[in-house]
Design a protein around this motif. Structure first.
Motif, PDB file in Angstrom:
ATOM      1  N   LYS A 264       4.095   2.485  -6.006  1.00 44.38           N
ATOM      2  CA  LYS A 264       3.272   1.827  -6.994  1.00 44.38           C
ATOM      3  C   LYS A 264       3.437   0.598  -8.125  1.00 44.38           C
ATOM      4  N   THR A 269      -3.019  -3.015  -3.987  1.00 44.95           N
ATOM      5  CA  THR A 269      -3.807  -1.768  -3.918  1.00 44.95           C
ATOM      6  C   THR A 269      -3.130  -0.520  -3.055  1.00 44.95           C
ATOM      7  N   ASP A 270      -3.651   0.724  -3.248  1.00 46.83           N
ATOM      8  CA  ASP A 270      -2.898   1.216  -2.582  1.00 46.83           C
ATOM      9  C   ASP A 270      -2.934   1.599  -1.257  1.00 46.83           C
ATOM     10  N   SER A 271      -3.898   1.024  -0.649  1.00 46.24           N
ATOM     11  CA  SER A 271      -3.651   0.206   0.792  1.00 46.24           C
ATOM     12  C   SER A 271      -2.668  -0.689   0.775  1.00 46.24           C
ATOM     13  N   ALA A 273      -0.176  -1.018  -0.898  1.00 44.72           N
ATOM     14  CA  ALA A 273       1.402  -0.297  -0.932  1.00 44.72           C
ATOM     15  C   ALA A 273       1.958   0.876  -0.003  1.00 44.72           C
ATOM     16  N   GLU A 274       0.724   1.457   0.953  1.00 47.88           N
ATOM     17  CA  GLU A 274       0.902   2.141   2.094  1.00 47.88           C
ATOM     18  C   GLU A 274       1.393   1.439   3.117  1.00 47.88           C
TER      19      GLU A 274
END
Length: 347
Positions: A264, A269-271, A273-274
């Protein structure tokens, strides 16, 4: 071709053989062990076998000596190789005392050869990704870090060789098992100022500690925790490195620290990071770390530049282990500047 010779034909030597044979521009030409039975399986396919390092460096056309013996034997062999004009790759820990590590570094410097310490975990894909986040200051101000090694080394492991678990040749859970994780912590967090440690021998019948807990203060003001044990039942549970800062949280863990468990960052962004987590999980091991290290040393010798993992890198990890050991023995915090060194070396 850069020609390699291996000293010590025990378990870890197999990784070195595989690494040298897989590395472009590297060639294994000689092996050495005083035990003919251990030597025989390695001295095959045109690889010359020797019972003595002095004999090997005189007779074999070798550029680099890889030292794969019990830890307490590393210094004398490294110095002997350096004085013969050979570059040195030495397994961790490079030595069991800072004075011996100092002598190794000096011998290599005075004889114009390179010294590389085997800390292959730096080449794990997740660790390389974590290092990039540190280098780009994605964490902002780092607050603290945690290095954890919760492994199993049962009594049979220690009983299989007389040097295992001894103070003279092994050095304990921090020195022999957790030192890779300590190297990674230092690589990410920078130099340590002070340590406070507790050690115990709770389960294994050995001279050294089987369990250790330490608290660190880094020179940059961040704090750290080290937990290391070989008493986990019934098998290895976890090896992890966690970093926390004002703008980032990262945990690399698993039974071995190869998988991203938290990622994190304020600038991701979350995407995004994923995507990183998925990419690492698709290939968590990458090219074997020993091979990457041999490839680096081969290039270093060919190009005349220092190896990526240097003698001083090994020295800093060793110094941290020794500071933790001394704190536990003395029952008080130990500042890194207290450690006894030979003049002229500063970790």
């Amino acid at each position: 071709m850069i020609r390699y010779g291996i000293v010590g034909c025990g378990h870890i030597a197999k990784k070195h053989v595989e690494a040298i044979r897989a590395a472009e521009g590297a060639e294994l030409v000689a092996v050495c062990d005083k035990d003919p039975e251990r030597l025989a399986p390695f001295a095959v396919d045109g690889v010359a076998g020797y019972g003595d390092l002095g004999e090997m460096v005189k007779q074999a056309d070798v550029d680099v000596i890889n030292i794969c013996t019990p830890s307490g034997l590393h210094p004398a062999l490294a110095i002997q190789a350096a004085e013969a004009g050979k570059h040195v790759v030495v397994e961790k820990p490079m030595a069991l005392t800072l004075k011996d590590a100092d002598l190794m570094i000096r011998a290599c410097k005075e004889n114009g050869v390179f010294l590389s310490v085997v800390h292959p975990n730096r080449f794990r894909p997740a660790m390389e990704e974590l290092r990039k986040r540190v280098e780009t200051e994605a964490f902002g101000t780092l607050s603290h870090a945690n290095a954890t090694v919760r492994w199993n080394r049962n009594q049979e492991y220690y009983d299989q060789a007389p040097w295992r678990g001894t103070k003279a040749m092994d050095g304990g859970v921090l020195m022999n098992q957790a030192i890779h994780n300590l190297d990674l912590m230092l690589w990410m967090m920078g130099e340590v100022e002070e340590v406070s440690s507790y050690h115990a021998t709770r389960v294994r019948d050995i001279e050294t500690e089987d369990t250790s807990v330490s608290i660190l203060r880094f020179k940059n003001g961040a704090l750290g925790v080290i937990e290391a044990a070989v008493t986990l039942y019934p098998r290895n549970l976890e090896e992890s490195l966690s970093l926390f800062g004002e703008k980032g949280t990262a945990i690399v863990g698993g039974p071995t620290a190869n998988w991203i468990q938290a990622w994190k960052f304020a600038d991701l962004t979350d995407s995004q990071a994923e995507e990183t987590i998925h990419r690492i999980h698709e290939e968590p091991y990458g090219k074997p770390g020993h091979q990457r290290l041999i490839e680096d040393m081969t290039e270093a010798v060919a190009q005349g530049r220092p190896p990526v993992v240097s003698g001083m890198d090994g020295y800093r990890a060793l110094a941290l282990v020794i500071a933790c050991q001394q704190s536990a023995e003395r029952g008080r915090p130990v500042r890194m500047e207290e450690l006894e060194r030979n003049p002229g070396v500063k970790a």
